[in-house]
Enzyme design. Sequence first.
Site, PDB file in Angstrom:
ATOM      1  CG  HIS A 880      -1.587  -1.552  -2.979  1.00 29.35           C
ATOM      2  ND1 HIS A 880      -2.840  -0.720  -3.647  1.00 29.35           N
ATOM      3  CD2 HIS A 880      -0.623  -0.480  -2.697  1.00 29.35           C
ATOM      4  CE1 HIS A 880      -2.177   0.470  -3.548  1.00 29.35           C
ATOM      5  NE2 HIS A 880      -1.074   0.486  -3.262  1.00 29.35           N
ATOM      6  CD  GLU A 910     -11.517   4.011  -4.885  1.00 28.26           C
ATOM      7  OE1 GLU A 910     -10.743   3.249  -5.396  1.00 28.26           O
ATOM      8  OE2 GLU A 910     -11.086   5.287  -4.346  1.00 28.26           O
TER       9      GLU A 910
END
Length: 990
Positions: A880, A910
Site C-alpha cells: 500500500h 484511486e
Amino acid sequence: MPTLQAAALWLMLLCAVPWPLSAQDGPPPLRDYAIDVWTSRNGLPHNSLRDIAQTPEGHLWFATWEGLVRYNGLDFTVFDRSTTPGLRDNGVGALLVDRSGGLWISDSRGNVTRRGADGRWQVWEHRPDTPQVLIQAMQMDSHGRLWLLYEGKGIGSLGPDGTFDYHTPPADVPMAMSFTKLVVDAQDRVWVGTLDGLVVRDTDGVQRRAPDSWGLGRGLVWPYRAPDGVMWVVAGERIYRMQDGAPLLQHRLPGVTHITAMLQDRHGDLWLGTENQGLLRLSRHGLERLPTGLSLPGGRVVSLREDAEGSIWVGANGGLYRLRETLFSSFTERDGLSGDYVRTVFEDRLRQLWIGSASGLDRRDAQGRFSPVPLRNNVGKSPSVLSLAQDREGRLWVGTFGDGIFQINEQGQRLHVYGNAQGLPGGNIRAISIDRDGVVWAGTQKGVIRIEAGQVGQPAIPGMPTGLITALAHDAEGGLWIGTIEGIRVLRGDRVQAIDLQRLGGGRSVFGFQQIGDAMWISTDRGLYRYQQGTLARVGLEQGMPVDTVFQLVPDRVGNVWISSNRGVLRTDMAMLNAVADGRAARVEVEHYNEIDGMANSQANGSSGPSAILRQDGTFWVVTAGGLSTVDPLRLQRFRERLAPPAVIESVQVDGAPLHWQGSDHNSIPGGRRLSVSYVGLSYLLSERIRYRTRLDGLDKGWIERGQQRSVEFIGLPPGDYTLHVSAAHPGGAWSDSEAVWEFTVEPFLWQRRSVQLVAALMLLAGLIALYRYLINRYKASNVRLARMVKEATLDLQTQTVNLQALNLEKTELADRLAVQAEAFERQAREDALTGLPNRRAFDEALARDFARSQRSHHPLCLVVLDIDHFKEVNDRHSHSVGDVVLVEVARLLASACRDSDMPARTGGEEFALLLNDTRLDEAAQVCARLRGLFHDHPDWAGIPGLTVTFSAGLVELDAADRTPMLLYQRADRALYRAKSEGRDRTAIG
C-alpha cells in the site's frame, strides 16, 4: 481598444505592387490597412453578427443572436431579456437608425423596438395577424413608414401611428425564399432580395418579380442602396447599377459566387462580403482580396458598415472584424522579405533599399519589389545581416553575425569577403562606418578594425576599446564615435577621448549616434544623451521618456524626431528635446506608436546599424522583430487632424444606483449623495489613448484634465445648480467641440433652508439661557459630591485597569491558538491529505459553482472522471505504501496538465476528477489525450522498474439536459464505466 485582446493583423494585396506612401493619393491598398478581431472571447455575447449600425452620437450597435450590443471603442454593453432596459427576445434580426437618431431593433419573434436619442425605449409587439418570425431587414420610406421583411413570410410595415400592416404575399412571388436584403428607393418602392430572383413592391402596392428584360436571372439576387442614393443590384457574379429605371452592368467578377453583403464607402469603393470567400474590395487598385492564412472570423459575411472615421466593420458568422487605415505600413515575409526578424535597413545612392535580417539580405527596388540577395556563408546558408554601409564607389559593405564582412556591388553581386583568413576577428559585426577617405571602419566583438586598400588592420592606439562594439559613426570633423557596452570613445587622429555617461543617469550601453548641427545625440540604455561643445546633457525616463532603452534617433524634414525602442517608436520634436537638455523645460512630450498604429511589431531592433533611417523621399523606416515598418511624416498631420472624438456621458449613478439622466427632464439630486458620472470619447481608432477633461460649472473655475480617466465622482456637493461639461481629444490633438453636457440640481437638506435655520437659532438661544441658569444652581451643590466621586472612581479604575490588562493578554493568546486550529481544520476539510489535491467536498462545491456560472453565461464546461486501472494489483503486488506513491504521482501529473482555471481533485480511493472551465468537448478530449501521453511517458512509477500505470476516463460536456451537477457527474461516471468495459486505458465520451 480592446482587449483586448485587440490584435492587429496585416493585410496583403494579392495583385498590384505597393508604391511609396508619399506617392499615393486617395485610399491606400488593402495592405496598408490593419485588421482587428473581436469574438465571444472579447466580450461579444455571440459570434454571429447580423447587422451593424452607428447612431449620431457615435456609438456602434451590433445585432446578435444573444442580444443587442453597444460598443464605445473600449467596452461592449449587452441589452437582452435580462437587462433593464431590455428586449422582448434575444435574437436580434436587423438594425436601423432613423432621421431623428433613434435606433430600431427587430427580433426573431416579430417584435420591433425603438431606442430614442434620449435613451428611452419603446416596444411594438407582434400582433396575432403578423408573423411571429425573424424580421430580417428594415427600411423606412419618406413618409416615416417602417418596412419589415419577415423571414419566408413576405413584407409588412409599421406606420408612424404605431399600427402594423401585413398581407400574405402573392403566390407568384418567391417571398418564401427571401434573402436578408430589403431596400426602399427614392420613389418609396420596396425592393426585396430572394434566392429566386428580385421582387419589387411598386407604389401601387403590388408585389412583382423584376422584369425578365432586366436579365437578372432567378438565383440569388438582392438590392443595395448606397449612401448617395444610387441603387445597386447583385446577381450572382454580376453587379448592376440602376440607371434610368434599368440595371446597367458595372462589374462581372468571375469566380466570385454568393455575394452576401455590399458597402459603398466614402471614396466610392465597393466592399463585398461573400458566403465563403471572405471580404473583397473594388477600388482603383482593382479587385482586392484578403490573403489566406489570416486568423479572421469565418463563415458568411452578413453585414458591412463604414463608421464616421472611415473604418470598415465586418460582421460575419464567426465574429466581428474591423479594417482601419494606420499611420505605419509594414512589410514581412508575406511581402517578399527573407525573414521577419529585421536588423538593419539602408538606402543606397540609387534609392534602392537594402534590408538585413536574421535570414539574409534583401533588396527593394524603386518599384517596391523585394528580392533576396544571393549571399552564402561557408556552409552554403544565408548569413544573418547586422550592419550595412556604402562607400563612395557605390560598393556595399555587409556586416554579419559570425560570417565576416561581405562586399557587394549595387546589383547585389559579391565582390569580396573578409573573414578570419583576412585578419578579421571572429564574432559579430554590428556597425560599419566609412570615413571621408574611403576607409572602412567596422565594430567587432574585439574592438574596432579598419579596412583600407583591401587590408584588414586593428589600430594600435592607446585607449581604444577592445570589447564588443555596438555603434559607429563619423562626425562632420571626421572624428569616429564608438559605442560600446561600457560607454563611448571618440577617435580623433591618434587620440582617444572617453565620454563618461554613468555619472549622468547611469548610461552604459550605446546603440546609436546622430549628429544634428554641432550636437551629437546618443541613444543608450538610459535614454538620450546630447554632447555639445564639451557638455553632456540627458533626456531620459525622469524627463518624460516612456522607456529607458532607445536605439536610434532620426530627425525628419518637417520638424519631427523619431526614436526607436524596444516598446515601439517614439515621436517628439527637436526644439522640445533641446529645451529639456538645456534645462529650459522639465519634461519632454512624446507620442508613442506600436502595433495598433500599424507597426509590424512594437519591438524595434537595435545594437545593429543602421536600425532606422530617413529615406530620400522623406519617409522614416525602422526595423522590428516582426518585419520592416515605415511612416510618411506628411501623413502624420492628416492623422493628427482627424476630428476630435465626441464625448458622451454613458451612465450616472447616485450612491451606486443608476439614474436616468437623459432627456429634457431636469435632474434633481438629494444633497449629501455620492455622484458618479462615466463618460467616453467615441473614437474607434485610438480609443485607449483618448484624453479627457471635465468642468463642473458651479464648482470648478476651469477645465480639469483627467488624462485617460473615464469617470468623475463628486461627494457632498453644496446645494445649487450645476452643469457638467466633458471634452475629449486624441493624443496630441485638439479638444473636441462636441462636448457632453449635463445639467442637474443638488437639493438642500432641511437644515440648510433659511427659515429652518432661523427657527433653530432662536430655539437654541432660549435653550442655552435655560441651561445656563440650571447649571449655575446645581454647580455649587454638586461640586463637593463630584470631587468625592472622582476620587473613588479613580481608585476603582486603576484596579480595573490591572485586571483588564491580564484578561486581554489571556484572550489574545487564546484567539491565536483558535485561529491556528481553525486554519488546520479548514485545510483538512477541503484537501486530500495524501495528494494535496482538493478532496470530494471541495470538488463538489466547485462543480456546483461552475455549473451555475456556465448555465448563466452559456460558457462551455467539461467534466472528466478518471480511475486508475488495476490499482488494487499495485497495492497487492507492491504494498500500500507504493500505491500511495503512485497516487501522489498521478496527482502531480494531473496538476501539471491543468490550466489555472481548471480544477483537479481526488474524489476517493484511486478515483480522480478534472473540471475544465470554458472548454469545449474537443478541447477537453485533447487534454485527456495529452494526459494519457504523460502517463505513458512516465517511467518507473513509484520508482519501481517496469511499473506502468494507466487510467480510464469518462468525459462529458454540460448540455441542456443536465439540470443538476449530480446529473452531469453521473453521465461522466457512466462514461467511465464504459471506458473500463471497453478495455481500459482510454477515454469514453458521454
